[in-house]
Design a protein around this motif. Structure first.
Motif, PDB file in Angstrom:
ATOM      1  N   ASP A 310      36.115  45.823  42.694  1.00  0.00           N
ATOM      2  CA  ASP A 310      37.001  46.768  43.373  1.00  0.00           C
ATOM      3  C   ASP A 310      37.432  46.168  44.711  1.00  0.00           C
ATOM      4  O   ASP A 310      36.621  45.941  45.600  1.00  0.00           O
ATOM      5  CB  ASP A 310      36.292  48.105  43.604  1.00  0.00           C
ATOM      6  CG  ASP A 310      37.230  49.166  44.182  1.00  0.00           C
ATOM      7  OD1 ASP A 310      37.692  48.993  45.333  1.00  0.00           O
ATOM      8  OD2 ASP A 310      37.479  50.172  43.495  1.00  0.00           O
ATOM      9  N   LYS A 311      38.739  45.924  44.836  1.00  0.00           N
ATOM     10  CA  LYS A 311      39.327  45.432  46.091  1.00  0.00           C
ATOM     11  C   LYS A 311      40.211  46.527  46.648  1.00  0.00           C
ATOM     12  O   LYS A 311      41.364  46.692  46.260  1.00  0.00           O
ATOM     13  CB  LYS A 311      40.138  44.153  45.857  1.00  0.00           C
ATOM     14  CG  LYS A 311      40.770  43.600  47.122  1.00  0.00           C
ATOM     15  CD  LYS A 311      41.820  42.543  46.810  1.00  0.00           C
ATOM     16  CE  LYS A 311      42.558  42.128  48.075  1.00  0.00           C
ATOM     17  NZ  LYS A 311      43.683  41.198  47.772  1.00  0.00           N
ATOM     18  N   GLU A 312      39.614  47.350  47.523  1.00  0.00           N
ATOM     19  CA  GLU A 312      40.336  48.444  48.178  1.00  0.00           C
ATOM     20  C   GLU A 312      41.070  49.329  47.173  1.00  0.00           C
ATOM     21  O   GLU A 312      42.241  49.673  47.337  1.00  0.00           O
ATOM     22  CB  GLU A 312      41.311  47.882  49.219  1.00  0.00           C
ATOM     23  CG  GLU A 312      40.601  47.120  50.329  1.00  0.00           C
ATOM     24  CD  GLU A 312      41.573  46.495  51.312  1.00  0.00           C
ATOM     25  OE1 GLU A 312      42.781  46.454  51.001  1.00  0.00           O
ATOM     26  OE2 GLU A 312      41.116  46.051  52.374  1.00  0.00           O
ATOM     27  N   GLY A 313      40.368  49.650  46.084  1.00  0.00           N
ATOM     28  CA  GLY A 313      40.918  50.566  45.089  1.00  0.00           C
ATOM     29  C   GLY A 313      41.521  49.899  43.872  1.00  0.00           C
ATOM     30  O   GLY A 313      41.683  50.537  42.832  1.00  0.00           O
ATOM     31  N   LYS A 314      41.863  48.630  43.974  1.00  0.00           N
ATOM     32  CA  LYS A 314      42.386  47.906  42.816  1.00  0.00           C
ATOM     33  C   LYS A 314      41.205  47.319  42.041  1.00  0.00           C
ATOM     34  O   LYS A 314      40.428  46.543  42.591  1.00  0.00           O
ATOM     35  CB  LYS A 314      43.326  46.793  43.258  1.00  0.00           C
ATOM     36  CG  LYS A 314      43.938  46.031  42.095  1.00  0.00           C
ATOM     37  CD  LYS A 314      44.868  44.925  42.577  1.00  0.00           C
ATOM     38  CE  LYS A 314      45.446  44.147  41.392  1.00  0.00           C
ATOM     39  NZ  LYS A 314      46.335  43.045  41.833  1.00  0.00           N
ATOM     40  N   ARG A 315      41.109  47.682  40.771  1.00  0.00           N
ATOM     41  CA  ARG A 315      39.927  47.311  39.996  1.00  0.00           C
ATOM     42  C   ARG A 315      40.263  46.369  38.844  1.00  0.00           C
ATOM     43  O   ARG A 315      41.251  46.549  38.134  1.00  0.00           O
ATOM     44  CB  ARG A 315      39.223  48.553  39.447  1.00  0.00           C
ATOM     45  CG  ARG A 315      38.598  49.394  40.545  1.00  0.00           C
ATOM     46  CD  ARG A 315      37.867  50.610  40.032  1.00  0.00           C
ATOM     47  NE  ARG A 315      37.274  51.359  41.147  1.00  0.00           N
ATOM     48  CZ  ARG A 315      36.616  52.496  41.017  1.00  0.00           C
ATOM     49  NH1 ARG A 315      36.453  53.032  39.812  1.00  0.00           N
ATOM     50  NH2 ARG A 315      36.115  53.089  42.084  1.00  0.00           N
ATOM     51  N   VAL A 340      36.940  37.440  48.359  1.00  0.00           N
ATOM     52  CA  VAL A 340      35.702  37.495  49.138  1.00  0.00           C
ATOM     53  C   VAL A 340      35.614  38.840  49.859  1.00  0.00           C
ATOM     54  O   VAL A 340      36.574  39.298  50.491  1.00  0.00           O
ATOM     55  CB  VAL A 340      35.639  36.329  50.149  1.00  0.00           C
ATOM     56  CG1 VAL A 340      34.452  36.503  51.097  1.00  0.00           C
ATOM     57  CG2 VAL A 340      35.537  35.003  49.413  1.00  0.00           C
ATOM     58  N   GLY A 341      34.456  39.497  49.738  1.00  0.00           N
ATOM     59  CA  GLY A 341      34.238  40.799  50.361  1.00  0.00           C
ATOM     60  C   GLY A 341      34.475  41.971  49.440  1.00  0.00           C
ATOM     61  O   GLY A 341      34.108  43.104  49.781  1.00  0.00           O
ATOM     62  N   ALA A 342      35.095  41.746  48.275  1.00  0.00           N
ATOM     63  CA  ALA A 342      35.339  42.834  47.336  1.00  0.00           C
ATOM     64  C   ALA A 342      34.011  43.367  46.789  1.00  0.00           C
ATOM     65  O   ALA A 342      33.016  42.651  46.714  1.00  0.00           O
ATOM     66  CB  ALA A 342      36.239  42.366  46.196  1.00  0.00           C
ATOM     67  N   THR A 343      34.025  44.619  46.383  1.00  0.00           N
ATOM     68  CA  THR A 343      32.828  45.259  45.845  1.00  0.00           C
ATOM     69  C   THR A 343      32.633  44.845  44.385  1.00  0.00           C
ATOM     70  O   THR A 343      33.593  44.791  43.607  1.00  0.00           O
ATOM     71  CB  THR A 343      32.957  46.792  45.918  1.00  0.00           C
ATOM     72  OG1 THR A 343      33.221  47.170  47.267  1.00  0.00           O
ATOM     73  CG2 THR A 343      31.685  47.471  45.453  1.00  0.00           C
TER      74      THR A 343
END
Length: 386
Positions: A310-315, A340-343
């Motif tokens: 999940d990158k700020e809502g984009k999955r 980098v940093g995405a969940t």
């Protein structure tokens, strides 16, 4: 398949776990556990077990020996814990959690026996005459009659490495006279592990040879004057297997993974128990054509396969590459480069108590009032954070 089950049956858990990570409230290598789902699963199990006359002891090692979870399960109707070892017993005792069975997988150390008998426990499981003598000696000192469960094994039984031990069936008869001489030990139960296992090929459960061993031991002991009240037949205890436990004369089950909806069968089939946890990490870096997420919570037998990014809502979704069990899981490698940093959200069977992970307990997901209850170590101790 575990991740797909969570997406389908508890998507709110994924959403809140992502939110906790992206707001900086939890760090990578954190299991997020849905307390409400744990309670719902336990309540359903209690209802089925009560209808069959089966007693349940709950096991918490899989979800981090957590006293708050234990309290939640007790509220749902399973009143006592089975502790996998003396460390887990310590956590339960520190938090005044009732204990039903101790010593089943890991025997009690010599100098811990007195503490546990004073605290109070339904059964102490023993593997040997030496341990039985120790328990009897301490019980006599305290003037307490302690109920005992014997672990019985036979040559053809299913036993896992690191879990060997017990009274050999073909040598049990010669020990019965001495057992009767221990006046402060009431031998009233028999157990083995595992008694029931899931067969992925047929998508159903099978009995192990251990069940035959227990039934033979029960008959032998009853013919020699022992009153065997309880048959503890653990592994894969769930709503699905409770009728099978009754069928094999079992009186006790020990739900663990079923409480969180993560037994092997839960990955394949929608059972009554719903999934109650996810594992949260973060993309650390890329190298070649792979991305690497922070590790610490990997369990080699968990069959981890998929990861949701999940990158700020984009999955998006990718695959976790197989990890060699003889290495330390500093990182887990996934297919393809990622931000980098995405969940990173994963779901697989685990044993949190053997990980380096932290555990975040949450509730209120299904009432649109999500709340972080607290953050704990993998051993069940609460962390204080600003």
């Amino acid at each position: 398949m575990f991740l797909e089950m969570v997406k389908k049956r508890n998507p709110e858990l994924i959403d809140f776990a992502v939110s906790l990570h992206q707001r900086g409230i939890i760090l990578p290598d954190t299991y997020v556990i849905d307390l409400d789902k744990i309670k719902e699963n336990a309540e359903k199990m209690v209802k089925k077990a009560d209808s069959l006359g089966i007693e349940l002891y709950f096991m918490t090692k899989q979800i981090g020996r957590n006293p708050k979870i234990a309290e939640t399960i007790i509220e749902a109707g399973i009143k006592k814990a089975v502790v996998v070892d003396f460390r887990e017993a310590e956590i339960m005792m520190e938090n005044n959690i009732p204990i039903g069975n101790v010593g089943h997988l890991v025997q009690l150390p010599t100098h811990f026996i007195k503490k546990i008998i004073i605290y109070g426990v339904d059964y102490i499981t023993v593997y040997s005459m030496e341990k039985l003598r120790q328990v009897n000696r301490v019980a006599e000192e305290l003037n307490i009659k302690q109920k005992i469960m014997l672990r019985i094994i036979d040559d053809n039984d299913s036993l896992y490495p690191g879990q060997y031990g017990g009274f050999q069936l073909d040598k049990l008869r010669e020990k019965l006279k001495t057992m009767r001489s221990f006046e402060y030990c009431e031998i009233a139960g028999l157990t083995s592990f595992p008694c029931i296992l899931y067969d992925k090929d047929i998508k159903d459960f099978k009995l192990t040879h251990n069940v035959q061993t227990l039934l033979k031991a029960k008959k032998m002991m009853e013919n020699n004057g022992f009153n065997i009240v309880d048959m503890n037949v653990p592994s894969a205890t769930s709503i699905k297997t409770l009728p099978l436990i009754e069928e094999i004369q079992g009186t006790q089950g020990e739900p663990g993974h079923a409480l969180s909806g993560t037994s092997p069968m839960h990955a394949d089939i929608e059972l009554e128990e719903k999934p109650a946890y996810v594992y949260v990490s973060e993309i650390s870096h890329n190298s070649s054509n792979s991305a690497f997420v922070f590790g610490g919570g990997y369990y080699a037998r968990g069959n981890l396969e998929n990861v949701l990014i999940d990158k700020e809502g984009k999955r998006t979704q990718s695959k976790v590459k197989p990890f060699p069990s003889d290495n330390i899981d500093y990182y887990l490698e996934i297919n393809g480069k990622q931000t980098v940093g995405a969940t990173a959200i994963m779901a697989a069977r685990t044993q949190i108590f053997v990980t380096r992970s932290q555990v975040a307990l949450v509730k209120g997901l299904n009432s649109n009032n999500p709340e972080l209850v607290g953050i704990y170590t993998s051993q069940g101790r609460k962390l204080e954070r600003n």
